[in-house]
Write a protein that holds these residues in place. Structure first.
Motif, PDB file in Angstrom:
ATOM      1  N   ILE A 121     -36.149   7.310 -49.040  1.00  0.00           N
ATOM      2  CA  ILE A 121     -35.891   7.256 -50.622  1.00  0.00           C
ATOM      3  C   ILE A 121     -37.248   7.351 -51.057  1.00  0.00           C
ATOM      4  CG2 ILE A 121     -34.512   5.986 -52.251  1.00  0.00           C
ATOM      5  CD1 ILE A 121     -32.990   4.816 -50.200  1.00  0.00           C
ATOM      6  N   ALA A 174     -38.228   7.610 -55.255  1.00  0.00           N
ATOM      7  CA  ALA A 174     -37.554   8.125 -55.886  1.00  0.00           C
ATOM      8  C   ALA A 174     -37.738   8.106 -57.336  1.00  0.00           C
ATOM      9  CB  ALA A 174     -35.830   7.590 -55.661  1.00  0.00           C
ATOM     10  N   ALA A 225     -31.480   3.619 -61.068  1.00  0.00           N
ATOM     11  CA  ALA A 225     -30.212   4.045 -60.459  1.00  0.00           C
ATOM     12  C   ALA A 225     -30.068   5.319 -60.179  1.00  0.00           C
ATOM     13  CB  ALA A 225     -29.003   3.565 -61.356  1.00  0.00           C
ATOM     14  N   PRO A 226     -29.948   5.954 -58.861  1.00  0.00           N
ATOM     15  CA  PRO A 226     -30.152   7.325 -58.622  1.00  0.00           C
ATOM     16  C   PRO A 226     -28.749   8.065 -59.217  1.00  0.00           C
ATOM     17  CG  PRO A 226     -29.562   6.125 -56.781  1.00  0.00           C
ATOM     18  CD  PRO A 226     -29.916   5.215 -57.787  1.00  0.00           C
ATOM     19  N   TYR A 227     -28.957   9.463 -59.441  1.00  0.00           N
ATOM     20  CA  TYR A 227     -27.700  10.264 -60.341  1.00  0.00           C
ATOM     21  C   TYR A 227     -26.778  10.521 -58.945  1.00  0.00           C
ATOM     22  CZ  TYR A 227     -24.911  13.794 -62.240  1.00  0.00           C
ATOM     23  OH  TYR A 227     -23.776  14.616 -62.578  1.00  0.00           O
ATOM     24  N   GLU A 283     -25.752   9.399 -55.008  1.00  0.00           N
ATOM     25  CA  GLU A 283     -26.376   8.666 -53.847  1.00  0.00           C
ATOM     26  C   GLU A 283     -25.250   8.838 -52.668  1.00  0.00           C
ATOM     27  OE1 GLU A 283     -26.448   4.631 -54.949  1.00  0.00           O
ATOM     28  OE2 GLU A 283     -27.644   4.278 -53.211  1.00  0.00           O
ATOM     29  N   SER A 299     -24.346   8.123 -48.950  1.00  0.00           N
ATOM     30  CA  SER A 299     -24.773   7.086 -47.852  1.00  0.00           C
ATOM     31  C   SER A 299     -23.793   7.157 -46.575  1.00  0.00           C
ATOM     32  CB  SER A 299     -24.676   5.563 -48.446  1.00  0.00           C
ATOM     33  OG  SER A 299     -23.602   5.377 -49.484  1.00  0.00           O
ATOM     34  N   SER A 344     -28.152   9.597 -45.497  1.00  0.00           N
ATOM     35  CA  SER A 344     -28.143   9.031 -46.722  1.00  0.00           C
ATOM     36  C   SER A 344     -29.524   9.656 -47.515  1.00  0.00           C
ATOM     37  CB  SER A 344     -28.634   7.406 -46.234  1.00  0.00           C
ATOM     38  OG  SER A 344     -27.558   6.787 -45.758  1.00  0.00           O
ATOM     39  N   SER A 393     -30.853   9.609 -51.788  1.00  0.00           N
ATOM     40  CA  SER A 393     -30.493   9.429 -53.121  1.00  0.00           C
ATOM     41  C   SER A 393     -31.239  10.717 -54.069  1.00  0.00           C
ATOM     42  CB  SER A 393     -31.117   8.289 -53.653  1.00  0.00           C
ATOM     43  OG  SER A 393     -30.411   7.337 -53.131  1.00  0.00           O
ATOM     44  N   ALA A 395     -32.541  11.571 -58.074  1.00  0.00           N
ATOM     45  CA  ALA A 395     -32.422  11.235 -59.485  1.00  0.00           C
ATOM     46  C   ALA A 395     -31.921  12.097 -60.476  1.00  0.00           C
ATOM     47  CB  ALA A 395     -33.850  10.920 -59.862  1.00  0.00           C
ATOM     48  N   GLN A 445     -21.673   9.896 -57.669  1.00  0.00           N
ATOM     49  CA  GLN A 445     -22.096  10.704 -58.704  1.00  0.00           C
ATOM     50  C   GLN A 445     -22.388  10.026 -59.976  1.00  0.00           C
ATOM     51  OE1 GLN A 445     -20.572  14.423 -58.874  1.00  0.00           O
ATOM     52  NE2 GLN A 445     -21.925  15.243 -60.137  1.00  0.00           N
TER      53      GLN A 445
END
Ligand SMILES: Nc1ncnc2c1ncn2[C@@H]1O[C@H](COP(=O)(O)OP(=O)(O)O)[C@@H](O)[C@H]1O
Ligand SMILES: [Mg+2]
Lengths: 387, 671, 340
Positions: free
Chosen positions: A14, A17, A22-24, A26, A28, A44, A46, A48, A83
């Motif tokens: 990650i 980032a 908060a990523p747009y 994600e 996992s 996994s 993330s 943005a 998302q």
């Protein structure tokens, strides 16, 4: 990042980032298998908001599979996808929020350009006039206003590609997915469209994932590149990170060109290549570890016939890493010279080095001549061999 | 990095994710279930019922009957004995003779060797079960109540057999030489016809693709003609050409056209277009580069032929061979008309069922007829799979160079074959308009006065057109929707595979077998679908099912040519699948759908085999009328009706061509 | 799919709608009488019984019999009017017929009425075995017209005789059962052995041999009188010959299907079918009818056909049919393969 040979337990990065907390998007612990064959392994990632991400890797490594999992076109076997904070892991494709462009463009052959772009706009409570306005706007955006009444078969590949793009962004999706959108085009158009797509993406600010097997494309377009191999993520990082500080031999090898030598760690800060020792950052590798030493052709510095001390760059050369080499072949590639060198200290292996036209002229390098070259300490990368 | 590779396990492997179903998925699933159900009801279930029928046998159950005999006065009764006990002491009926058929009878007097119809002795008989049945004269008696008869009447007591399950029917079949012989005959006829047809078709296709002979288009047109007529028609033509009053009777050197000769000639006629088209396709995709290579190696003509042409077409040849073999062995119309006494399996089914009402034996022959057809089908499918790989290589089309000798030979041969085809049709045309062949050759239209003949009259012709239109309409809808589900529904892989298998099956099921299976399945009051029995609906259903496979493959091919990502794009644009279907899929596939429609139309007009068991008095068909009129000896009207079918199909083809041109020019501007 | 198409789909897939009820009684009548006669029969009957409407369901004897048997558990017919008595006997042994004594049946020739009381079927008319002899072809080949069954076994007829297959044709079977009843089984079999040597083909239909003879495909067709007369009218150069030994024959007959919902109307129809009026109607096509003294000669046929008819025991024929056919097939089906 200085720790080029750091080996982290999880290859997932990650890495930096940017800005947003908060990523747009994600992803996992995502797995995908076809029968016994595992196509994606513990992914996994993330992303943005507004980022331009490239999935890069050799054919068959699982890029498309991952993209289709994100799109809900092929459900992953396991794993979670968020998302915009919404769990979309098992949502059907039609309930997710994205636009997609396929390699084939998948334009509807019996509909005009206009109708193709309008396809996603209809059926959503918009008036005819609204739709027409939006279609015209999109046509203008991709610069094809004159072609609106034509059928896809009447357009060139590049034009078709732009229509497919316009159709995908027509519904203002939160996520734009592009699966090798440029690979069917010829080289010139491809380079041109790279810029267009990139600038369009910037203008719209839409989070974009593009799949490609072309490293140049990825380096030129991506904010961050996700390098994949055999269904796993090898490294995630900005183009320069990926290029300069590959985390794995695979990444180093796949992106840019490399000279590779069998090496052994002698002590902290020194390795043995051929029969001689070179300075090198060994990080925390123990003495005796066998490894592959990698140096890129462009990183090799020429030092003229017998210039011992003064280097071509204004930095003292590490004497250890300075070797005598004979120029076996020279190939003029326009921007630079590609040379093949042999150096007794490196054993029988040829060393490929790229020298600027300028350097070749100033140092008078020619086939058959003997020159001194430097393998800079910080450009000599070590990757331990797996057992 | 290989770390992950070493541990090919999935976390939580047992608990796979499942995608939430969208509305589209539910609709698609529903549609697939409906069409799948259609195939099960229209194919699977009837075949299953037929199979069980072939195992349903009739046997005299001697333990089910008890007798009592009185003394001379007729007042004092002797002990009660079962027929079984009597038979064991007497040995009157051998064990093997107890096997019987649905209308078997066994005289009760067999068990009373000293029986005399003049004696004053009285007899009593009863069943030991409620189902035990016997006839007193022609009155059916059943049940466990004693019935008493004087000896005059007892003479007329006949035991009826009981239904059981077993292989007896098959035993009977194989121990009846005339029936078992049909297997040999059918295979022989199919094999000979296959060899002859494939040779001719190959020579023709070779001429059309490898020579510069003139009039190629015309020959192609002529070679398609036999598809447009029922297979009965070549039989009728052969009667006129080579029968006892035939124009060319002498050509046969005294051999009779009724029998193997007629079957082979007629079979070649009606299978030629099928073989020709397949081989033509195979030869058309030949790669010019192979020929160039052969030429550069200075290979002789013959060597080029054996090393390039033949191997290149071998899948086509094998495929065509199987198609012809299956067509011949399952065809019923031709051997019915021209086969004479030469027993063929398909005709046996008809004879057993229609002639002798022996449905069980009909089912047995059907099961036997299924075997070669399924074998041929299975082998062909395997070959087809391998051929796909062969085809996918990019080839440069071969363009023949003029060669006077070769072109002349090819042209002459094509003329000869065309002459044969046109001659057969012309003969039927003449037969149809001549007053009384061969005694009165004045022209007349009286043979077209179908209403005065057996067979169903003009209403049969109208019914045929109705059937053909309905089959074309509903068949196209069902087939295309089904193929769409197989090709484009992304989930329910298992369901799709089952469905695809069902869709491929009709190819291997002979029409006669299908028709008979329908009788068993639908003509059963317990079946809720019983109501369609005897209606136009069952004819449409059987015809659509009978010709399902080729139509399905056509639709599938068209759908496969569409970008597989259309559905994904539509989903990403949040458009329901039916919008995509009606706006894109359907219009793009319109030419293929029209092809399916005309294929179904033409076949519905000409088919006899499945519908011959299924038509009712108000749904008689033209093709069946041809059969029945020929059967009744009204050969000229049969030829006339056959020609009506031919005219209709030609007209349909023309309309199809016009539609394809006109309508497609508008809707397919993008091409 | 537009609405119209959908409606059509629904229409065609739905089952036949029940007929609209009227005061009329509609009778579903299965028949095998010639297509040309149907309208006349219907009109004549309905004129005297306007409250009953006949819905014909017509097919050839074999198919009709098969259809009736197939519908055994779920009969669709109310009445069978004009089917071979042998077929009706078959139905009777399956318990499918409603026994009924029609009013006025006493007037009929006993040969034409089921022996049981009440009878399950009553006859209308007869078709009688006959030979169709092609005079043109016969002359070409230098043959003499046969006079008797026995003549057909003469060597010069080899390959020129055509007859129906008794296994699939009712006419074929009436020939065989006729010979058996005339001569006894043994003699009949030896006759057929010899006849078989001369047969060119066994057809599936009973009228076809006569038409084949008419067309010159064979010289002698073993058939029955009706198609002979018809072919002759159409211009066939044939003579219709009734063998001197006598002829097997079949009755066309009428019966009520057990379980019919319209029993009263069915009885009315059967009552009418034995009237003199009905028999006069039958006589238009058939030379022999069940009502004595009604028949007038039919064109191309002799007037004394009734005299040629043997005393036919339908029950015997029906009950021995399976055995006879089994033997017949054993003897001739296997042998009838071409020897080439
Ligand atoms: N439907 C499928 N069934 C089986 N294997 C598949 C399927 N789809 C993809 N694969 C396999 O998964 C791997 C990854 O495929 P893909 O994601 O398409 O690769 P790429 O990185 O070239 O886009 C490949 O080895 C491919 O063969
Ligand atoms: Mg891919």
């Amino acid at each position: 990042m200085r720790h080029a040979l750091s080996i982290e337990p999880t290859p997932t990065g990650i890495a930096r980032a940017p800005e947003v907390a908060a990523p747009y998007l994600e992803i996992s612990d995502l797995w995908k298998s076809y029968g016994d064959f595992v196509a994606l392994r513990d992914i996994s990632l993330s992303i943005a908001k507004g980022e331009f991400i490239c999935f890069l890797g050799p054919s068959g490594c699982g890029k498309t599979t991952l993209l289709r999992a994100i799109a809900g076109l092929d459900l992953q076997s396991n794993g979670r996808i968020l998302q915009g904070g919404r769990n979309i892991s098992t949502l059907p494709a039609s309930n997710r929020d994205y636009g997609i462009v396929f390699q084939s463009y998948a334009l509807f052959p019996n509909l005009t350009i206009e109708q193709n772009i309008a396809f996603g706009l209809e059926n959503a409570g918009r008036s005819r006039a609204e739709i027409a306005t939006r279609v015209n706007e999109l046509l203008a955006t991709v610069g094809l206003s004159e072609q609106s009444k034509k059928y896809p078969a009447q357009l060139s590949g590049g034009q078709q590609q732009r229509i497919a793009l316009a159709r995908a962004i027509a519904i203002s999706p939160g996520l734009l997915l592009l699966d090798e959108p440029l690979s069917a085009l010829d080289a010139k158009v491809r380079v041109h469209l790279r810029h267009e797509i990139k600038s369009l993406q910037r203008k719209l600010g839409v989070t974009t994932i593009m799949v490609t097997h072309d490293q140049e494309e990825a380096l030129a377009m991506a904010d961050r590149i996700v390098v994949m191999n055999h269904g796993v993520i090898e490294q995630v990082g900005s183009p320069t990170e990926i290029y300069s500080h590959p985390k794995t031999l695979f990444v180093a090898d796949f992106i840019g060109e490399t000279n590779q030598f069998a090496a052994k760690v002698l002590k902290d800060g020194a390795v043995e290549i051929g029969h001689s020792a070179f300075d090198c950052s060994t990080k925390d590798l123990e003495a005796g570890t066998t490894a592959t030493a990698v140096v890129r052709p462009v990183d090799i510095i020429p030092h003229g016939a017998h210039a011992h001390v003064v280097s071509a760059v204004d930095r003292p050369a590490t004497p250890q890493n300075l070797i005598d080499a004979e120029v076996r072949e020279m190939e003029f590639l326009g921007m630079f010279w590609r040379t093949r060198l042999t150096a007794p200290r490196l054993g029988e292996r040829t060393l490929v080095a790229d020298f600027s036209v300028n350097a070749v002229r100033r140092l008078n390098i020619e086939t058959g001549g003997v020159i001194q070259v430097e393998i800079p300490r910080d450009r000599l990368l070590l990757f331990p061999r797996s057992a | 990095m290989n770390i992950a590779l070493e541990a090919p396990y999935l976390p939580l492997a047992g608990k796979r994710l499942r995608q939430e179903t969208s509305r589209d998925d539910r609709i698609k699933f529903g549609l697939m279930a409906v069409i799948g159900l259609y195939l099960v009801v229209a194919l699977g279930a009837p075949l299953f019922v037929m199979l069980s029928k072939s195992l349903s046998t009739y046997r005299f159950d001697l333990a089910a009957f008890e007798f009592q005999v009185s003394d001379e006065t007729g007042a004092k009764w002797g002990p009660v004995v079962t027929a079984d006990a009597l038979n064991r002491t007497l040995g009157a009926v051998a064990e093997g003779d107890l096997a019987s058929s649905a209308d078997g009878r066994l005289a009760a007097t067999k068990f009373f060797p000293d029986f005399s119809f003049r004696s004053p002795v009285h007899y009593r008989i009863r069943g030991t079960t409620d189902d035990a049945a016997f006839l007193a004269g022609s009155t059916l008696e059943k049940g466990t109540e004693w019935r008493e008869y004087d000896s005059g009447t007892f003479r007329r007591i006949m035991l009826r057999p009981a239904r059981t399950l077993g292989l007896d029917n098959f035993k009977t079949y194989f121990s009846t030489p005339a029936l078992a012989r049909s297997i040999y005959n059918s295979v022989l006829m199919a094999a000979i016809s296959t060899v002859v047809t494939i040779s001719i078709a190959f020579a023709l296709a070779y001429g059309l693709t490898r020579s510069c002979m003139p009039l190629k288009g015309l020959f192609r047109g002529i070679l398609a003609i036999p598809i447009l007529v029922p297979s009965l028609l070549p039989g009728i033509a052969l009667v006129y050409l080579f029968g006892n009053q035939g124009i060319f009777k002498d050509w046969l050197l005294g051999y009779s056209i009724y029998g193997p000769i007629g079957i082979v000639i007629g079979s070649v006629f009606f299978t030629l277009p099928h073989a020709f088209l397949i081989i033509l396709t195979a030869l058309s995709i030949a790669d010019a580069r192979h020929y160039e290579a052969a030429a550069s190696l200075k290979a002789s003509k013959w060597r080029t032929f054996t090393t390039v042409t033949l191997p290149g077409a071998r899948f086509g040849l094998v495929s065509a061979a199987f198609v012809v073999f299956t067509l011949v062995i399952t065809d019923f119309g031709l051997p019915k008309v021209i086969g004479g006494q030469y027993g063929m399996l398909a005709v046996d089914i008809y004879k057993q069922v229609i002639g002798q009402q022996n449905f069980e034996m009909g089912a047995v022959v059907s099961v036997i007829l299924l075997v070669p057809a399924i074998l041929a089908f299975a082998v062909d499918r395997r070959m087809q799979k391998r051929q796909v790989a062969l085809l996918s290589a990019r080839a440069v089309p071969y363009v023949p160079k003029p060669n006077v000798r070769m072109d002349t030979i090819c042209f002459a041969f094509a003329c000869l074959v065309s002459f044969f085809i046109l001659g057969m049709i012309a003969m039927c045309q003449i037969a149809a308009v001549v007053k009384f062949w061969p005694y009165d050759l004045t022209l007349t239209a009286k043979n077209f006065a179908f209403d005065l003949m057996d067979g169903g009259g003009w209403s049969a012709y109208a019914n045929s057109i109705r059937l053909a239109l309905l089959t074309a309409l509903f068949g196209s809808v069902i087939v295309f929707a089904g193929a769409y589900m197989v090709e484009k529904a992304d989930a329910f892989r298992f369901g799709r595979n089952v469905f695809h298998f069902l869709a491929m099956m009709p190819m291997a099921v002979p029409g006669m077998v299908l028709g008979l299976a329908y009788i068993f399945f639908f003509n059963n009051p317990a079946n809720p679908l019983n109501a369609i029995y005897g209606t136009m609906t069952i004819l449409v259903v059987s015809t659509v099912t009978h010709f399902y496979t080729v139509a399905h493959l056509t639709a599938l091919t068209a759908l496969k040519q569409m970008d597989p990502e259309f559905e994904s794009v539509a989903a990403s644009l949040k458009q329901p699948f039916h919008r995509l279907f009606f706006r894109v899929t359907l219009p793009v596939c319109l030419p293929a759908i029209l092809n399916i429609a005309i294929y179904l139309f033409v076949n519905a007009m000409t088919t006899v085999s499945a519908v011959v068991f299924l038509y009712a008095s108000d749904t008689k068909l033209a093709s069946v009328a041809v059969l029945n009129m020929d059967d009744a000896g009204d050969i000229a009207p049969a030829a006339a009706m056959g020609m009506m079918i031919f005219y209709t199909n030609v007209a349909a083809k023309l309309i199809h061509a016009l539609l394809a041109r006109g309508l497609l020019a508008r809707t397919q501007a993008w091409r | 799919m537009n609405r119209h198409m959908f409606l059509m789909l629904a229409g065609a897939m739905s089952v036949a709608l029940p007929a609209i009820a009227t005061a009329q009684t509609e009778l579903t009548v299965y028949t095998a009488v010639e297509a040309v006669d149907l309208d006349r029969y219907k009109a004549t009957f309905e004129k005297s019984h306007p409250d009953i409407t006949i819905n014909w369901v017509r097919d050839s004897t074999g198919v009709m019999t098969a259809k009736l048997l197939a519908e055994k558990d779920n009969p669709q017919a109310d009445v069978v009017w004009g089917l071979a008595a042998t077929s009706l006997l078959l139905l009777k042994t399956e318990g499918m017929l409603e026994a009924y004594q029609p009013k006025g049946v006493e007037a009929l020739d006993k040969k034409f009425v089921d022996k049981d009381n009440p009878p399950s079927w009553v006859g209308m008319d007869a078709y009688v075995a006959a030979l169709c002899y092609n005079t043109v072809e016969g002359e070409k080949l230098g043959l003499k017209a046969p006079k008797s069954w026995d003549d057909l076994t003469k060597p010069e007829y080899k390959g020129h005789v055509i007859m129906p297959n008794p296994a699939s044709s009712g006419t074929g079977f009436l020939d065989v059962s006729g010979w058996m009843q005339m001569w006894g089984e043994e003699k009949a079999w030896s006759f057929m052995d010899k006849l078989h040597e001369n047969i060119s083909a066994y057809t599936h239909s009973g009228s076809k041999p006569c038409k084949m003879a008419g067309a010159g495909e064979a010289v002698v067709g073993v058939s029955f009188e009706f198609p002979g007369a018809k072919a002759k009218s159409a211009g066939a150069p044939i003579d219709i010959i009734f063998p001197t030994e006598g002829s097997g024959w079949e009755a066309e007959a009428t019966a009520i299907i057990a379980g019919t919902a319209n029993l009263e109307a069915a009885k009315t129809l059967v009552d009418w079918s034995v009237t003199k009026e009905a028999n006069e109607m039958y006589n238009a096509g058939y030379a022999v009818v069940a009502y004595p003294g009604v028949a007038k000669p039919v064109e191309h046929l002799p007037s004394d056909i009734a005299a040629k008819m043997i005393d036919n025991d339908f029950e015997w024929a029906a009950n021995n049919r399976a055995t006879i056919l089994k033997e017949w097939q054993k003897r001739y089906d296997a042998k009838s393969e071409p020897k080439s």
